[in-house]
Write a protein that holds these residues in place. Structure first.
Motif, mmCIF file in Angstrom:
data_model
loop_
_atom_site.group_PDB
_atom_site.id
_atom_site.type_symbol
_atom_site.label_atom_id
_atom_site.label_comp_id
_atom_site.label_asym_id
_atom_site.label_seq_id
_atom_site.Cartn_x
_atom_site.Cartn_y
_atom_site.Cartn_z
ATOM 1 N N GLU A 9 0.831 -1.202 0.000
ATOM 2 C CA GLU A 9 0.000 0.000 0.000
ATOM 3 C C GLU A 9 0.868 1.255 0.000
ATOM 4 O O GLU A 9 1.801 1.370 0.793
ATOM 5 N N PRO A 10 0.580 2.221 -0.879
ATOM 6 C CA PRO A 10 1.263 3.518 -0.797
ATOM 7 C C PRO A 10 0.789 4.265 0.429
ATOM 8 O O PRO A 10 -0.342 4.088 0.887
ATOM 9 N N ILE A 11 1.642 5.101 0.974
ATOM 10 C CA ILE A 11 1.317 5.872 2.168
ATOM 11 C C ILE A 11 1.239 7.344 1.788
ATOM 12 O O ILE A 11 2.167 7.886 1.188
ATOM 13 N N TYR A 12 0.144 7.966 2.115
ATOM 14 C CA TYR A 12 -0.050 9.364 1.745
ATOM 15 C C TYR A 12 0.016 10.308 2.944
ATOM 16 O O TYR A 12 0.090 11.514 2.784
ATOM 17 N N ALA A 13 -0.022 9.748 4.144
ATOM 18 C CA ALA A 13 0.057 10.579 5.340
ATOM 19 C C ALA A 13 0.828 9.813 6.409
ATOM 20 O O ALA A 13 0.735 8.586 6.496
ATOM 21 N N PHE A 14 1.599 10.525 7.210
ATOM 22 C CA PHE A 14 2.421 9.902 8.235
ATOM 23 C C PHE A 14 1.956 10.320 9.627
ATOM 24 O O PHE A 14 1.407 11.401 9.801
ATOM 25 N N ASP A 15 2.218 9.445 10.574
ATOM 26 C CA ASP A 15 2.099 9.935 11.935
ATOM 27 C C ASP A 15 3.460 10.562 12.290
ATOM 28 O O ASP A 15 4.432 10.435 11.559
ATOM 29 N N GLU A 16 3.505 11.240 13.390
ATOM 30 C CA GLU A 16 4.689 12.041 13.722
ATOM 31 C C GLU A 16 5.948 11.190 13.837
ATOM 32 O O GLU A 16 7.043 11.628 13.502
#
Length: 204
Positions: free
Chosen positions: A143-150
């Motif tokens: 899966e591509p990741i479009y948002a990260f956690d800190e």
């Protein structure tokens, strides 16, 4: 065993009378073709459509030797590649990446962080999550990741075990490359015993 060879296809003659020299990649009883920047005319070919231009043959031999060396360096990792993945690996192996990587060890997570141009302005790398199930080789999620956690906004590689499944976050140019990287990393961890020592982080 994977092999590479330079070939010219008689049925691919261009309008200007030239043929593009191809690199044929053969692996696991399948073949794929890589284009080159080299072109030949009928005068540079023999009756069997083999290249007879000695200068070009020397150039192509250097290319083939480089590819063979890259294949040899893969060692047992080659088993994880199908022919399409191997073709892409050889094609992209010298691609420049615009980051500086350094490794740290944090608990039982292997973390490699890198400095990236913000928002990937100059990078063609995409962050991915790959999940492998060691008990079922065909069960894989990419899966591509479009948002990260800190915590993960600067990761290069993060490996963890959840419910005995292998999770790996990394940057890659394509989802195919991401899957290959994950399979290779898992194989390395399995071979050196790291996978057995890795703590299962399943929420209880």
């Amino acid at each position: 065993m994977a092999t590479v060879s330079a070939v010219v296809y008689q049925d691919q003659k261009k309008a200007d009378g030239t043929y593009n020299v191809k690199i044929r990649v053969f692996h696991k009883k399948e073949r794929r073709i890589l284009d080159t920047t080299h072109f030949v005319t009928d005068r540079q070919l023999d009756k069997e459509f083999k290249i007879k231009d000695k200068q070009l043959v020397k150039i192509l031999d250097e290319i083939l030797d480089d590819y063979r060396e890259s294949i040899s360096q893969l060692g047992p990792k080659l088993d994880f590649f199908n022919v399409e993945e191997l073709k892409n690996y050889l094609r992209d192996k010298d691609k420049e990446v615009d980051f500086i990587a350094f490794c740290t060890l944090k608990g039982r997570y292997t973390i490699v962080e890198k400095e990236l141009n913000p928002f990937f302005v100059t990078s063609d790398l995409q962050p991915y999550l790959v999940v492998l199930h060691p008990w079922d080789e065909k069960h894989v999620m990419v899966e591509p990741i479009y948002a990260f956690d800190e915590e993960n906004d600067a990761f290069h590689e993060v490996v963890s075990k959840v419910d005995e499944a292998f999770f790996m976050y990394m940057y890659a140019a394509t989802w195919q490359e991401a899957e290959i990287k994950a399979r290779v990393r898992f194989k390395e961890m399995e071979d050196n015993g790291e996978w057995l020592l890795l703590k299962d982080t399943t929420d209880k």
